[in-house]
Design an enzyme around this catalytic site. Structure first.
Site, PDB file in Angstrom:
ATOM      1  N   HIS A  55       0.562 -45.478 -44.526  1.00  0.00           N
ATOM      2  CA  HIS A  55      -0.130 -45.398 -45.810  1.00  0.00           C
ATOM      3  C   HIS A  55       0.318 -44.163 -46.569  1.00  0.00           C
ATOM      4  O   HIS A  55       0.676 -43.143 -45.981  1.00  0.00           O
ATOM      5  CB  HIS A  55      -1.656 -45.425 -45.650  1.00  0.00           C
ATOM      6  CG  HIS A  55      -2.234 -44.268 -44.911  1.00  0.00           C
ATOM      7  ND1 HIS A  55      -2.605 -43.084 -45.527  1.00  0.00           N
ATOM      8  CD2 HIS A  55      -2.525 -44.093 -43.599  1.00  0.00           C
ATOM      9  CE1 HIS A  55      -3.105 -42.252 -44.631  1.00  0.00           C
ATOM     10  NE2 HIS A  55      -3.056 -42.834 -43.452  1.00  0.00           N
ATOM     11  N   ASP A  57      -1.543 -42.679 -49.183  1.00  0.00           N
ATOM     12  CA  ASP A  57      -2.621 -41.873 -49.769  1.00  0.00           C
ATOM     13  C   ASP A  57      -3.057 -40.775 -48.807  1.00  0.00           C
ATOM     14  O   ASP A  57      -2.802 -40.835 -47.593  1.00  0.00           O
ATOM     15  CB  ASP A  57      -3.819 -42.755 -50.128  1.00  0.00           C
ATOM     16  CG  ASP A  57      -4.419 -43.455 -48.923  1.00  0.00           C
ATOM     17  OD1 ASP A  57      -5.634 -43.382 -48.727  1.00  0.00           O
ATOM     18  OD2 ASP A  57      -3.651 -44.094 -48.158  1.00  0.00           O
ATOM     19  N   ASP A  88      -0.637 -37.164 -41.582  1.00  0.00           N
ATOM     20  CA  ASP A  88      -1.467 -38.339 -41.847  1.00  0.00           C
ATOM     21  C   ASP A  88      -1.294 -38.780 -43.304  1.00  0.00           C
ATOM     22  O   ASP A  88      -2.044 -38.378 -44.157  1.00  0.00           O
ATOM     23  CB  ASP A  88      -2.933 -37.998 -41.548  1.00  0.00           C
ATOM     24  CG  ASP A  88      -3.871 -39.175 -41.733  1.00  0.00           C
ATOM     25  OD1 ASP A  88      -3.389 -40.312 -41.849  1.00  0.00           O
ATOM     26  OD2 ASP A  88      -5.094 -38.946 -41.766  1.00  0.00           O
ATOM     27  N   GLU A 122      -5.876 -46.167 -47.533  1.00  0.00           N
ATOM     28  CA  GLU A 122      -6.374 -46.175 -46.160  1.00  0.00           C
ATOM     29  C   GLU A 122      -7.516 -45.193 -45.959  1.00  0.00           C
ATOM     30  O   GLU A 122      -8.458 -45.460 -45.203  1.00  0.00           O
ATOM     31  CB  GLU A 122      -5.217 -45.842 -45.207  1.00  0.00           C
ATOM     32  CG  GLU A 122      -5.528 -46.055 -43.720  1.00  0.00           C
ATOM     33  CD  GLU A 122      -6.149 -44.844 -43.037  1.00  0.00           C
ATOM     34  OE1 GLU A 122      -6.635 -44.978 -41.899  1.00  0.00           O
ATOM     35  OE2 GLU A 122      -6.166 -43.760 -43.660  1.00  0.00           O
ATOM     36  N   GLU A 123      -7.446 -44.044 -46.637  1.00  0.00           N
ATOM     37  CA  GLU A 123      -8.470 -43.018 -46.462  1.00  0.00           C
ATOM     38  C   GLU A 123      -9.828 -43.439 -47.007  1.00  0.00           C
ATOM     39  O   GLU A 123     -10.844 -42.792 -46.717  1.00  0.00           O
ATOM     40  CB  GLU A 123      -8.022 -41.710 -47.130  1.00  0.00           C
ATOM     41  CG  GLU A 123      -6.709 -41.137 -46.602  1.00  0.00           C
ATOM     42  CD  GLU A 123      -6.781 -40.658 -45.162  1.00  0.00           C
ATOM     43  OE1 GLU A 123      -7.895 -40.675 -44.593  1.00  0.00           O
ATOM     44  OE2 GLU A 123      -5.744 -40.282 -44.612  1.00  0.00           O
ATOM     45  N   ASP A 149       0.795 -49.175 -36.079  1.00  0.00           N
ATOM     46  CA  ASP A 149       0.241 -48.327 -37.128  1.00  0.00           C
ATOM     47  C   ASP A 149       0.129 -46.897 -36.602  1.00  0.00           C
ATOM     48  O   ASP A 149       0.451 -46.608 -35.448  1.00  0.00           O
ATOM     49  CB  ASP A 149      -1.130 -48.860 -37.554  1.00  0.00           C
ATOM     50  CG  ASP A 149      -1.598 -48.305 -38.892  1.00  0.00           C
ATOM     51  OD1 ASP A 149      -0.829 -47.581 -39.551  1.00  0.00           O
ATOM     52  OD2 ASP A 149      -2.750 -48.587 -39.281  1.00  0.00           O
TER      53      ASP A 149
END
Length: 407
Positions: A55, A57, A88, A122-123, A149
């Site tokens: 991801h 974001d 992350d 995702e966050e 993932d």
């Protein structure tokens, strides 16, 4: 208006990875305006494809948070890039795309086709990015061999007593629930209080939940496999204990539940996170509300947790509402016949030859849960090497890093 086209992430991607965006093997599309879906065509279409997830974001950050460099500068210091999201989950994003760009330049053409999904939210649960990408794939009748993932990493010196580094591959992740408890009564004045108030009734209910935690379930989920895979890397007597979980599971579970960080490994956790009541110091509140957040162990279901909350509260005056929640994801296969787990394990050992590979359970949630209808095997791993001190650089806590610190 007036901004350079370089401010568009898609244009930046096309400039950074020109071969990916020009290759005849690859189809690219935007989903929900900001997420990216790539299809890399294989030479044998009868082989089930797999999916690589990441991801783009990140959570908010300010320079007052103690950063060594401005959080969005991507400044390089001593060979490391500092910035919000480097772990992350930009490391996965850039790793996947850079590897594919390199392979294509070398004439790479895969036998098995695969997808790359880069979500943009995702966050905040992935409801726009991953959910829509999964929906697109489902509408096209896509079935996946496995999904990879973000998740665990290589841990070096972080598991007390373990000889050498360990690479943990997440085979499941906890479910979650947000539950609202509320008590509603006729309002009154503090000069003439009733024997029980809405706040008192609710406080008693919350206290019962804290005094009666969910049952200890160590040994009934994928954490058993973690211990069994790592047992041989410990010295006696820990090796003996971990190699005989049929006998020592209750003892290990009892030890782990003594500390909050390891307690989360053995049960569904219960955390009262919000409590709201009252509007004035001399008015008895007519409504009191509390929010409880639970992270559900793979051996339990959301419904079982709700039933336990109901019986523990044991007061019909307390209204119990499920605000949001989901069951734990099924535990993915990790045996010798598991293609996904074994190919990830083989790749890890080729890159990090000194590590011990083991399955594990992630306490946090990822975008991968939105793809559970497309495959029975979902794995969570990022090829990053963590040493003591590195885990303080990000918020997400990998529980398994500390699960033996109390043994």
């Amino acid at each position: 208006a007036g901004k350079s086209h370089l401010s568009n992430p898609l244009h930046i991607g096309m400039l950074s990875f020109p071969t990916i965006f020009s290759s005849s093997l690859i189809q690219h599309e935007l989903v929900a305006n900001y997420s990216h879906l790539f299809w890399v065509q294989g030479s044998q279409p009868d082989l089930l494809p797999y999916l690589l997830l990441a991801h783009t974001d990140v959570v908010p950050a300010s320079e007052s948070d103690g950063w060594d460099a401005p959080p969005f500068s991507a400044k390089e210091i001593d060979g490391f890039i500092y910035g919000r999201g480097t772990i992350d989950d930009k490391s996965s994003v850039m790793g996947i795309l850079q590897a594919l760009e390199y392979l294509l330049l070398k004439g790479y053409a895969p036998r098995r086709g695969f997808y790359i999904s880069l979500g943009h939210d995702e966050e905040v649960m992935g409801y726009m990015g991953a959910v829509n990408i999964a929906s697109v794939l489902k509408q096209r009748g896509v079935q996946l061999l496995f999904v990879l993932d973000e998740g665990f990493a290589v841990f070096d010196g972080l598991i007390s007593g373990l000889e050498g580094p360990a690479a943990l591959i997440g085979t499941s992740e906890k479910g979650f629930a947000t539950v609202k408890l509320s008590v509603s009564m006729i309002p009154g004045h503090s000069s003439m209080p009733p024997s029980e108030t809405s706040i008192g009734i609710l406080a008693a209910a919350v206290k019962r939940l804290e005094d009666n935690p969910m049952p200890r379930l160590f040994g009934y989920g994928p954490e058993r496999g973690t211990f069994e895979h790592l047992a041989h890397k410990f010295s006696v007597p820990v090796r003996f204990i971990m190699s005989n979980l049929w006998l020592f599971s209750p003892l290990i579970g009892w030890v782990l539940e003594r500390k909050p960080d390891t307690n989360a490994f053995v049960r569904t956790t219960t955390a009262v996170t919000m409590f709201n009541a009252g509007v004035k110091e001399n008015v008895i509140a007519s409504l009191a509300e509390a929010y409880v957040n639970l992270r559900i162990h793979p051996a339990q279901s959301l419904q079982e947790v709700m039933d336990l909350i109901q019986s523990t509260v044991g007061d019909q005056r307390v209204k119990i509402e499920l605000i949001d929640g989901s069951d734990p994801l099924p535990v993915s296969s990790a045996d010798e016949k598991s293609f996904g787990f074994q190919i990830i394990k083989k790749t890890v050992l080729e890159i990090f030859s000194t590590v011990t590979v083991a399955p594990g359970i992630c306490v946090g949630n990822t975008d991968s849960r939105h793809y559970k209808d497309l495959t029975s095997d979902i794995y969570r791993f990022i090829p990053i090497w963590f040493k003591p001190g590195d885990t303080q650089r990000f918020v997400f806590v990998f529980l398994t890093m500390v699960f033996v610190t109390v043994i």
